[in-house]
Scaffold this active site. Sequence first.
Site, PDB file in Angstrom:
ATOM      1  N   LYS A 186      -8.562  -8.528   6.590  1.00  0.00           N
ATOM      2  CA  LYS A 186      -7.210  -7.965   6.597  1.00  0.00           C
ATOM      3  C   LYS A 186      -6.546  -8.136   7.960  1.00  0.00           C
ATOM      4  CE  LYS A 186      -6.364  -3.546   6.718  1.00  0.00           C
ATOM      5  NZ  LYS A 186      -6.317  -2.121   6.323  1.00  0.00           N
ATOM      6  N   ASP A 204      -3.709  -3.363   2.773  1.00  0.00           N
ATOM      7  CA  ASP A 204      -4.035  -2.068   3.370  1.00  0.00           C
ATOM      8  C   ASP A 204      -3.992  -1.002   2.276  1.00  0.00           C
ATOM      9  OD1 ASP A 204      -1.349  -1.586   2.870  1.00  0.00           O
ATOM     10  OD2 ASP A 204      -0.906  -0.841   4.884  1.00  0.00           O
TER      11      ASP A 204
END
Length: 318
Positions: A186, A204
């Site tokens: 991420k 997220d």
Amino acid sequence: MKKEPVVRASGADEETGAPAEKPAAKGTAAKKASGAKKAVAKKAAGARRPAPAGTAAGPAGGESRTALVRRARRINRELAEVFPYAHPELDFENPFQLVVATVLSAQTTDLRVNQTTPALFAKYPTPEDLAAADPEEVEEILRPTGFFRAKTRSVIGLSKALVEHFGGEVPGRLEDLVTLPGVGRKTAFVVLGNAFGRPGITVDTHFQRLVRRWKWTEETDPDKIEAAVGALFPKKDWTDLSHHVIWHGRRICHARRPACGACPIAPLCPAYGEGETDPEKARKLLKYEKGGFPGQRLKPPQAYLDAGGRPAPPLGAG
């Protein structure tokens, strides 16, 4: 986090990437700001109507793959009109600052990171400086972000790795970024999309919640969510899509009390009604410009300011 950031970033928990920001011309910014206000007003009025049950976007389901793709892309287009200035919400001036800030955003807010990093980068402006830093001094600076000892190890460790293996430069490839301490997939995509202009999806907590709420996917694993959602959109849209979804999740479609009655994409949402549907009550739940709230960044893009956005206060100012 738009067509205007210093580079571009978004972010928020542990692992949270587009080219250097170019200030928009005043005329262009003003037109975008005016258009955004009209779009928001128009969509807010339409938002009061729930998606009809039994339709492709409705709770009854039965949506075909083609209908899902069309609905998903329309949601992204609608959000782009509502948030034309959506941008990364971590302050940064170069890829090094972005990767450090993103690592620090784990288990805290982008705002708290932005209030903390000015002191960190003033004292340690380069990977070489941070790699040679006294851990206790770094810990003291990072204390407000929480988990400061672990974060200190990560940012010093990644700085040493940059110096030892990449000549002090942040690499622009996914396979290299994920070798850095504290950097996962991420975080790597945040850096790639916002510092190097290489498309990536930032999965997220906000992104995960909303794409499941919108029935874009039933997956729960971040990597599988990334793959499933990525398949619905052209690759070139991935970074901006991430900004749109994350902004909507932070400002309107909250985890516990989504502002359904003030949501611009309510007619497209299968979960309409999970939150407050009364328009007046829903408006009080908004947590962004329409509600008079400041953004996360101390130094936001000019287009955001031109659209009426307010910068966040520095640490200790409230």
